[in-house]
Design an enzyme around this catalytic site. Structure first.
Site, mmCIF file in Angstrom:
data_model
loop_
_atom_site.group_PDB
_atom_site.id
_atom_site.type_symbol
_atom_site.label_atom_id
_atom_site.label_comp_id
_atom_site.label_asym_id
_atom_site.label_seq_id
_atom_site.Cartn_x
_atom_site.Cartn_y
_atom_site.Cartn_z
ATOM 1 C CG HIS A 1 7.455 5.484 -0.505
ATOM 2 N ND1 HIS A 1 7.170 6.445 0.211
ATOM 3 C CD2 HIS A 1 7.798 4.429 0.493
ATOM 4 C CE1 HIS A 1 6.938 6.233 1.527
ATOM 5 N NE2 HIS A 1 7.541 5.268 1.632
ATOM 6 C CG HIS B 1 -0.300 0.160 2.458
ATOM 7 N ND1 HIS B 1 0.487 -0.899 3.174
ATOM 8 C CD2 HIS B 1 0.060 1.263 3.335
ATOM 9 C CE1 HIS B 1 1.052 -0.588 4.267
ATOM 10 N NE2 HIS B 1 0.934 0.874 4.381
#
Length: 179
Positions: free
Chosen positions: A123, A38
């Site tokens: 990221h 995630h």
């Protein structure tokens, strides 16, 4: 409860491509599992049930369009010579949309006392490194450019995280769908 706001990656072909990249790193670190991939838009830390209820109310007012996310490169924080985190990054367009969404989350939750500890940088963490693994610049060079495909992001999630010896267990507290 420990909580955060995130975008989960649920596309099996992209998750398989990420797992393949993880397998190329011959380092002493535990990879993030496919089910836990995630983007953390905002980490909230330990919160009460009452605060969770207020967060749900605030997040329910967020409106966003689906975001096509293109994964394009691998990086490391703070750097490849002494990494603590290895991550997969996105292209500039995806980054802008994700930063805009994170900013909207921050604005909605700021009145409740939540602020990011650092600016959001999109990221996807694929390794968290506890012990020194040495310079990984060589393997990083191999993944300077990757194309894992496009992920169609349509959900924003308010998540709970329970830490266990075998890794975190995440559960959904709320799901906000793209308009």
């Amino acid at each position: 409860m420990r909580a955060f706001v995130a975008i989960e990656i649920q596309d099996e072909s992209i998750l398989d491509a990420i797992a393949k990249i993880q397998s190329e790193f011959k380092i002493s670190a535990t990879p993030v599992s496919k089910k836990n991939m995630h983007f953390t838009l905002l980490f909230l830390g330990e919160i009460t049930e009452d605060t969770a209820s207020s967060v749900k109310k605030a997040l329910s007012t967020i409106s966003f369009k689906k975001i096509d996310v293109n994964f394009t490169h691998v990086g490391a924080f703070p750097n490849p010579r002494s990494p603590r985190v290895i991550w997969i990054g996105v292209d500039d367009t995806s980054s802008k949309h994700l930063v805009d969404l994170a900013s909207q989350v921050e604005k909605k939750l700021e009145p409740l006392g939540f602020r990011p500890d650092k600016p959001f940088k999109p990221h996807l963490t694929i390794f968290r490194i506890k012990n020194k693994v040495g310079d990984i610049l060589g393997i990083m060079e191999k993944f300077k450019k990757v194309d894992l495909g496009k992920y169609n992001m349509t959900e924003l999630k308010f998540k709970q995280s329970i830490l266990t010896p075998s890794g975190p267990i995440y559960s959904d507290l709320q799901v906000i769908l793209a308009q």
